[in-house]
Design an enzyme around this catalytic site. Structure first.
Site, short mmCIF file in Angstrom:
data_model
loop_
_atom_site.label_atom_id
_atom_site.label_comp_id
_atom_site.label_asym_id
_atom_site.label_seq_id
_atom_site.Cartn_x
_atom_site.Cartn_y
_atom_site.Cartn_z
N CYS A 1 0.53 -0.75 -0.07
CA CYS A 1 -0.20 -0.49 -0.26
C CYS A 1 1.06 1.58 -0.02
O CYS A 1 2.32 1.30 0.72
CB CYS A 1 -1.09 -0.47 0.41
N ASP B 1 0.39 3.48 1.51
CA ASP B 1 0.49 4.70 2.85
C ASP B 1 2.10 4.87 3.81
O ASP B 1 2.68 4.17 3.71
CB ASP B 1 -0.32 3.47 4.04
N ARG C 1 3.55 5.17 6.77
CA ARG C 1 3.35 3.94 7.22
C ARG C 1 3.96 2.64 6.68
O ARG C 1 4.12 1.94 8.14
CB ARG C 1 2.03 3.76 9.02
ZN LIG Z 1 -2.89 0.71 2.33
#
Ligand SMILES: [Zn+2]
Length: 242
Positions: free
Chosen positions: A42, A44, A46
């Protein structure tokens, strides 16, 4: 005009620090790229791919998009897979989702998000396919966790079904597709135990991964609709199967 002076300065400091620690680091890295792994994860911020598995740059080939989706019409993702499999000859492709994925959550919200809903439709289909399974958890964060896991399993199958992976397997290439999910709250990867190394193994591994998901649902139903952490539920499932 704005410049990212601070980041450019940090870059210089970082390069200096690495050079001091290992004067041959960049020279060695620049000479060759021979990773054994392709990470499809992903976007993302993080979920930093090589840090999670404690690897150096150059050891992991990476593709990231919103909610780690693999679609057979996505030329970007397919090109990455083709390069990784046919040129770099990676031995492993891991689809790595993460718990609490905003993309996965948005895919099942009623409100419209614009263009991205076309992309998230791929995950909504996963939700619809497994709606019976997911109904146990109502609309809790546990349901989102399960959908994140199911999304990884379904996208792993999509990787297996690309012409690139199918062709590699027909040619006898050593290549395994894995489904993993990462926990933002504890930094740990949960192996969803989908590990396919050939055409014949795809359905078998899918059924195996789903039987573990079903056991997880059984345990959740037996407790109090899944109020336990995913980690403790998964530990129980794994102890039953191993
Ligand atoms: Zn995600």
């Amino acid at each position: 005009m704005k410049r990212l002076t601070e980041l450019l300065e940090k870059n210089r400091e970082w390069a200096d620090k690495i050079n001091q620690e290992d004067p041959l680091f960049f020279e060695t890295l620049a000479q060759q790229q021979a990773p054994e792994y392709l990470w499809i994860g992903c976007s993302d911020s993080r979920v930093p791919a090589n840090e999670i598995v404690d690897m150096l740059p150059g050891e992991l080939f990476v593709h990231r998009n919103v909610a780690n989706v693999v679609v057979h019409t996505d030329m970007n993702c397919l090109s990455v897979i083709q390069y990784a499999v046919e040129v770099l000859k990676v031995k492993h492709i891991m689809v790595v989702g993460h718990y609490g994925c905003g993309g996965v959550a948005a895919s099942i919200e009623q409100e419209a998000h614009g263009l991205i809903d076309n992309w998230l439709r791929n995950i909504r289909r996963v939700f619809q396919k497994h709606s019976d399974f997911l109904s146990v958890w109502d609309h809790s964060h546990q349901q989102l966790d399960r959908l994140c896991e199911l999304n990884v399993i379904e996208q792993s199958v999509n990787v297996c079904e690309t012409t690139i992976v199918q062709q590699a397997w027909e040619n006898g290439q050593d290549l395994t597709v894995h489904g993993w999910i990462y926990g933002l709250s504890d930094g740990l990867v949960n192996d969803l135990e989908f590990n396919a190394s050939g055409i014949a193994e795809v359905e078998e591994q899918y059924q195996l991964a789903m039987s573990k998901m079903n056991k997880l649902r059984e345990l959740a139903e037996a407790s109090d609709k899944g109020q336990q952490s995913p980690r403790s539920l998964w530990d129980k499932v794994k102890s039953i199967f191993n």
